[in-house]
Scaffold this active site. Structure first.
Site, PDB file in Angstrom:
ATOM      1  N   LYS A 199      50.735  29.315  33.164  1.00  0.00           N
ATOM      2  CA  LYS A 199      50.374  28.480  32.003  1.00  0.00           C
ATOM      3  C   LYS A 199      50.149  29.302  30.724  1.00  0.00           C
ATOM      4  O   LYS A 199      50.479  28.856  29.636  1.00  0.00           O
ATOM      5  CB  LYS A 199      49.137  27.639  32.315  1.00  0.00           C
ATOM      6  N   GLY A 217      41.706  29.734  34.767  1.00  0.00           N
ATOM      7  CA  GLY A 217      42.582  28.924  33.929  1.00  0.00           C
ATOM      8  C   GLY A 217      42.288  27.436  34.030  1.00  0.00           C
ATOM      9  O   GLY A 217      42.380  26.717  33.024  1.00  0.00           O
TER      10      GLY A 217
HETATM   11  P1  ATR Z   1      42.908  29.096  38.120  1.00  0.00           P
HETATM   12  O1  ATR Z   1      43.884  29.482  37.053  1.00  0.00           O
HETATM   13  O2  ATR Z   1      43.477  28.135  39.136  1.00  0.00           O
HETATM   14  O3  ATR Z   1      41.591  28.639  37.596  1.00  0.00           O
HETATM   15  P2  ATR Z   1      41.988  31.795  38.549  1.00  0.00           P
HETATM   16  O4  ATR Z   1      42.169  32.126  37.121  1.00  0.00           O
HETATM   17  O5  ATR Z   1      42.407  32.802  39.599  1.00  0.00           O
HETATM   18  O6  ATR Z   1      42.708  30.433  38.982  1.00  0.00           O
HETATM   19  O7  ATR Z   1      40.445  31.438  38.758  1.00  0.00           O
HETATM   20  C1  ATR Z   1      39.959  31.110  39.984  1.00  0.00           C
HETATM   21  C2  ATR Z   1      38.465  30.753  39.855  1.00  0.00           C
HETATM   22  O8  ATR Z   1      37.990  30.454  41.153  1.00  0.00           O
HETATM   23  C3  ATR Z   1      37.605  31.882  39.326  1.00  0.00           C
HETATM   24  O9  ATR Z   1      36.528  31.309  38.627  1.00  0.00           O
HETATM   25  C4  ATR Z   1      37.135  32.543  40.630  1.00  0.00           C
HETATM   26  O10 ATR Z   1      35.935  33.277  40.521  1.00  0.00           O
HETATM   27  P3  ATR Z   1      36.005  34.808  39.971  1.00  0.00           P
HETATM   28  O11 ATR Z   1      36.178  34.698  38.490  1.00  0.00           O
HETATM   29  O12 ATR Z   1      34.707  35.366  40.368  1.00  0.00           O
HETATM   30  O13 ATR Z   1      37.173  35.428  40.665  1.00  0.00           O
HETATM   31  C5  ATR Z   1      36.885  31.327  41.471  1.00  0.00           C
HETATM   32  N1  ATR Z   1      36.897  31.559  42.937  1.00  0.00           N
HETATM   33  C6  ATR Z   1      37.939  31.885  43.717  1.00  0.00           C
HETATM   34  N2  ATR Z   1      37.569  31.932  45.017  1.00  0.00           N
HETATM   35  C7  ATR Z   1      36.237  31.623  45.068  1.00  0.00           C
HETATM   36  C8  ATR Z   1      35.278  31.496  46.122  1.00  0.00           C
HETATM   37  N3  ATR Z   1      35.582  31.680  47.388  1.00  0.00           N
HETATM   38  N4  ATR Z   1      34.005  31.131  45.778  1.00  0.00           N
HETATM   39  C9  ATR Z   1      33.670  30.933  44.480  1.00  0.00           C
HETATM   40  N5  ATR Z   1      34.538  31.049  43.448  1.00  0.00           N
HETATM   41  C10 ATR Z   1      35.808  31.383  43.735  1.00  0.00           C
END
Ligand code: ATR
Length: 282
Positions: A70, A134
């Site tokens: 995106k 994102g």
């Molecule tokens: P997207 O674009 O789909 O939002 P991303 O930019 O990779 O994907 O962001 C994923 C989000 O999910 C982030 O806020 C991530 O937390 P971090 O910033 O600490 O990485 C969060 N996330 C992913 N797995 C998680 C988990 N098991 N528990 C809590 N938060 C999680």
């Protein structure tokens, strides 16, 4: 990489194999009595710009873009709408005259449509947003423009803090370290993390005092059953909740409108999808 030539409208992402978008557009088109050829294509991570160029230079009229492209789609758009500019991310592209590519973001407006449909939102609601990737970035401006206040928490605090700093000119938004969050005294709790994709629950929810009778839970993600986030809420007595299917259909409807100037029947298509949920995994 060769692009499927029969589709003038396509979803590009990595992965796209489980996407419901082709079914959603098929339902829109059928309901309206319209012929609309929409497909999906998996794109290798370093190939996005080349694929877009080829698509729009040949037969492409419009595209949806999903994870992880995106931000790249924002950068390669020639012109962008205001909402895409604010979020700096694009989930829908349209070819205009002279091969000019317009980028828009319909995620936030799609979420608001769905929250209104469910009667979950009003102005001045207190929202807890979990996640700072994102998906969170795409919805914050619309929630703020609805005069809601947002507390944002994230596993990595600095990312929540950066988002809050970036968006604070648009309304009340504050990052909270998880350890400082005392209870879940909010009108709406929104999960914008990708934890559900990994089939995990948010690691910290269980520590809090929680008021299921006055707090609704909304998960931006969805699967064929209940997501771990919504299951946690239900297990704790919550009854007002929804997954992201309604938002998915709504953001697609706004994309369809951008491309064709016709606004599809969102509730009808959500109904069709939910009715057939048990077949999703096949
Ligand atoms: P997207 O674009 O789909 O939002 P991303 O930019 O990779 O994907 O962001 C994923 C989000 O999910 C982030 O806020 C991530 O937390 P971090 O910033 O600490 O990485 C969060 N996330 C992913 N797995 C998680 C988990 N098991 N528990 C809590 N938060 C999680």
């Amino acid at each position: 990489m060769s692009i499927k030539k029969k589709y003038n409208y396509m979803l590009f992402g990595n992965p796209v194999c489980h996407s419901k978008s082709p079914i959603i557009y098929q339902c829109f088109a059928k309901d309206i009595g319209f012929i609309f050829n929409y497909g999906s294509q998996h794109v290798e991570k370093n190939m996005f710009a080349n694929v877009m160029l080829e698509f729009f230079n040949t037969h492409g009229q419009g595209a949806n873009v999903t994870v992880p492209f995106k931000e790249e789609a924002y950068k390669l758009s020639h012109v962008v709408t205001r909402r895409a500019q604010i979020t700096r991310s694009v989930n829908v592209l349209k070819r205009l005259r002279n091969n000019v590519i317009l980028g828009d973001n319909t995620d936030g407006i799609g979420l608001i449509y769905d929250l209104k449909r469910l009667n979950f939102i009003n102005i001045n609601k207190k929202i807890l947003l979990i996640g700072a990737g994102g998906a969170a970035r795409g919805i914050i401006p619309n929630l703020l423009s609805y005069n809601c206040s947002i507390d944002i928490v994230n596993r990595t605090f600095s990312k929540a803090d950066n988002l809050a700093l970036y968006f604070k000119k648009f309304g009340y938004i504050k990052a909270i370290p998880i350890d400082d969050l005392k209870d879940l005294n909010y009108h709406i709790v929104i999960n914008a993390t990708s934890s559900g994709i990994q089939n995990e629950c948010n690691f910290f929810l269980s520590n809090f005092i929680f008021y299921p009778e006055r707090t609704v839970f909304y998960d931006l993600y969805y699967n064929d059953k209940s997501t771990p986030f919504l299951k946690w809420y239900q297990d704790h007595g919550g009854i007002y909740y929804a997954d992201g299917i309604g938002m998915l259909v709504s953001q697609a409807a706004y994309s369809f409108y951008l491309w064709n100037g016709i606004f599809p029947n969102i509730p009808y298509v959500i109904h069709i999808l939910n009715k057939n949920k048990k077949y999703w995994c096949i």
